[in-house]
Design an enzyme around this catalytic site. Structure first.
Site, PDB file in Angstrom:
ATOM      1  N   HIS A  78      80.055  22.198  14.091  1.00  0.00           N
ATOM      2  CA  HIS A  78      78.693  21.770  14.451  1.00  0.00           C
ATOM      3  C   HIS A  78      77.820  22.669  13.173  1.00  0.00           C
ATOM      4  O   HIS A  78      78.478  23.454  12.688  1.00  0.00           O
ATOM      5  CB  HIS A  78      78.489  22.526  15.777  1.00  0.00           C
ATOM      6  CG  HIS A  78      76.689  22.261  15.971  1.00  0.00           C
ATOM      7  ND1 HIS A  78      75.902  22.997  15.800  1.00  0.00           N
ATOM      8  CD2 HIS A  78      76.575  21.395  17.040  1.00  0.00           C
ATOM      9  CE1 HIS A  78      74.625  22.423  16.411  1.00  0.00           C
ATOM     10  NE2 HIS A  78      74.932  21.580  17.024  1.00  0.00           N
ATOM     11  N   ASP A 104      83.574  29.502  17.983  1.00  0.00           N
ATOM     12  CA  ASP A 104      82.273  28.732  18.740  1.00  0.00           C
ATOM     13  C   ASP A 104      82.738  28.271  20.045  1.00  0.00           C
ATOM     14  O   ASP A 104      83.201  27.030  19.983  1.00  0.00           O
ATOM     15  CB  ASP A 104      81.777  27.669  17.484  1.00  0.00           C
ATOM     16  CG  ASP A 104      80.569  26.857  18.286  1.00  0.00           C
ATOM     17  OD1 ASP A 104      80.400  27.017  19.474  1.00  0.00           O
ATOM     18  OD2 ASP A 104      80.219  26.020  17.547  1.00  0.00           O
ATOM     19  N   GLN A 142      81.503  24.287  23.398  1.00  0.00           N
ATOM     20  CA  GLN A 142      81.652  23.511  24.239  1.00  0.00           C
ATOM     21  C   GLN A 142      82.942  23.674  25.052  1.00  0.00           C
ATOM     22  O   GLN A 142      83.425  22.905  25.827  1.00  0.00           O
ATOM     23  CB  GLN A 142      81.985  21.998  23.198  1.00  0.00           C
ATOM     24  CG  GLN A 142      80.772  21.565  22.406  1.00  0.00           C
ATOM     25  CD  GLN A 142      79.600  21.001  23.541  1.00  0.00           C
ATOM     26  OE1 GLN A 142      79.875  20.497  24.759  1.00  0.00           O
ATOM     27  NE2 GLN A 142      78.551  20.511  22.801  1.00  0.00           N
ATOM     28  N   LYS A 162      74.382  24.927  27.993  1.00  0.00           N
ATOM     29  CA  LYS A 162      75.217  23.887  28.104  1.00  0.00           C
ATOM     30  C   LYS A 162      75.974  24.222  29.162  1.00  0.00           C
ATOM     31  O   LYS A 162      76.966  23.411  29.783  1.00  0.00           O
ATOM     32  CB  LYS A 162      75.975  23.786  26.879  1.00  0.00           C
ATOM     33  CG  LYS A 162      75.274  23.349  25.657  1.00  0.00           C
ATOM     34  CD  LYS A 162      76.179  23.261  24.772  1.00  0.00           C
ATOM     35  CE  LYS A 162      75.386  23.215  23.356  1.00  0.00           C
ATOM     36  NZ  LYS A 162      74.927  21.836  22.897  1.00  0.00           N
ATOM     37  N   CYS A 216      74.730  16.772  15.124  1.00  0.00           N
ATOM     38  CA  CYS A 216      74.651  17.885  14.285  1.00  0.00           C
ATOM     39  C   CYS A 216      75.970  18.129  13.785  1.00  0.00           C
ATOM     40  O   CYS A 216      76.678  19.296  13.706  1.00  0.00           O
ATOM     41  CB  CYS A 216      74.274  19.327  15.128  1.00  0.00           C
ATOM     42  SG  CYS A 216      72.469  19.133  15.878  1.00  0.00           S
TER      43      CYS A 216
END
Ligand code: PMP
Length: 416
Positions: free
Chosen positions: A130, A208, A211, A234, A373
């Protein structure tokens, strides 16, 4: 088809907790929300917890000695404890509240990165990242003159681990910064193995988890992540909430980023000293309602169980991939269901991804179209854009059927 959803939990009971889901997108057309990778919906418990804070005990934290401030502080710090447990950090001092993933990565770049990266050093990332895990490093590299290298992908949308090993062996790598799950391909990266190799080469790893944390069990110690970041919005929580986890010794050694109230131990006109962890990295009045809301989101997820949610989403992923493969002229990107989160990015030959999204919207189906993104990834795939359907714990298998039906309808309209 047998709906294994019912064997994991009662989907309609879950859906009843999300007021926004029970509405018509257009008159007579129910909403089908498939844009969860962008942001999730919120259960009533989260909305009410934030409302309750503002109605009953709104006050600043850590400062007042009055009852409201004590209540607010207890709730804010209580959320930190919930997060510690949720990701299995060893101490709540390792949990820094941020506004989200983007802020967490920028914090690490501007503190650890600024203090440790020198000309010629290497930061190793991937082409699937991202923008929030590319741009902060590019900004710092322009100043500190380190090199950023990117791990490429295999044909199936997984990381090329042979090239990773080779890049590590080339030397100079100080940090490996990699997403846990791709927001476009859905690829679940082998983060524990990536961390093992990074550490063997003397590098740190930043993960990261934007997700992954909403969709699967996360254990930062089992992954051996040095830094792990994610966003509250999220994972059923509010916008403006997020977390940076860091190993305590690293956080202790890092200089602060933003200066101001709460992050100091003492301030003199001649100079200042820093507060203990985690407050050293939480300058100014934090997002109090948001942190409390995130705590309630975690309660909600933990009550159902992350394994259970993952199992439900796996069923959805298998089903949507199977159904999408039937649609002519449609190409899905990323690996098979066993190595993929509940994200399906696709293109339709001859139809612009934005037109697909618009036609789905007319059918009540909310998806995202664009580069998500991840412009470098789209360049890598030779695409300008894609359409993305992304799922969460409240999505039904029948919503996959509706998606497929709407795609056939779009195809018919375009190829007429
Ligand atoms: N990383 C990934 C993988 C994401 O999907 C996102 C959100 N699309 C981000 C980082 C950025 O998160 P935020 O905008 O909440 O900071």
């Amino acid at each position: 088809m047998e709906h294994s959803v019912e064997r994991t939990y009662f989907i309609e009971t879950v859906r009843a907790d999300f007021p926004i889901l029970n509405q018509e997108h257009h008159p007579g057309v129910p909403l089908i929300y498939l844009d969860n990778a962008a942001s999730s919906q919120k259960p009533r418990s989260v909305i009410e917890a934030m409302d309750d804070y503002y109605r009953r005990y709104n006050a600043n934290v850590h400062r007042g000695i009055h009852k409201l401030s004590e209540q607010a502080t207890a709730a804010y710090e209580g959320a930190r404890v919930k997060i510690r447990k949720f990701i299995n950090a060893s101490s709540k001092r390792e949990i820094i509240f941020t506004r989200g993933t983007t802020e967490g990565i920028n914090l690490v770049a501007q503190t650890w990165g600024r203090a440790n990266l020198k000309p010629g050093d290497v930061v190793l990332s991937t082409v699937m990242e991202h923008h929030s895990n590319i741009v902060p490093w590019q900004i710092l590299a322009a100043e500190k003159e380190f090199v950023i290298k990117y791990i490429p992908l295999r044909e199936d949308g997984t990381l090329d681990m042979d090239v990773y090993t080779r890049l590590l062996n080339e030397g100079g790598v100080k940090l490996v910064t990699v997403m846990h799950v791709s927001n476009v391909l859905g690829t679940i990266n082998p983060v524990a193995e990536i961390a093992r190799q990074a550490h063997a080469a003397g590098a740190l790893i930043l993960v990261d988890g934007a997700q992954s944390t909403p969709h699967m069990p996360v254990d930062v110690q089992a992954l051996d992540a040095d830094f792990f970041v994610f966003s509250g919005h999220k994972m059923l929580g509010p916008t403006g909430s997020g977390v940076l986890y860091g190993k305590r010794a690293l956080l202790e050694a890092m200089p602060p980023w933003m200066g101001g109230g709460d992050m100091i131990a003492s301030v003199r006109l001649e100079g200042s000293t820093w507060n203990e962890l985690p407050y050293k990295f939480e300058a100014g009045t934090p997002s109090i309602a948001e942190a409390i809301g995130l705590g309630y989101a975690i309660d909600y997820l933990a009550e159902i169980g992350m394994e259970t949610i993952q199992a439900h989403e796996h069923t959805l992923t298998e089903y949507v991939l199977e159904r999408l493969s039937e649609v002519p002229d449609l190409k899905v990107y990323g690996p098979d269901a066993d190595r993929k989160g509940a994200v399906a990015a696709f293109t339709f030959a001859g139809i612009h991804p934005h037109d697909v999204a618009q036609m789905l919207d007319a059918e009540g189906i909310a998806v995202r179209a664009g580069h998500h993104c991840a412009m470098p990834l789209h360049d890598y795939l030779g695409l300008a854009a894609s359409t993305r359907a992304s799922f969460y714990l409240y999505n039904r298998l029948s919503e996959v059927d509706s998606l497929i039906e709407a795609l056939y309808k779009a195809r018919k309209a375009f190829y007429r």
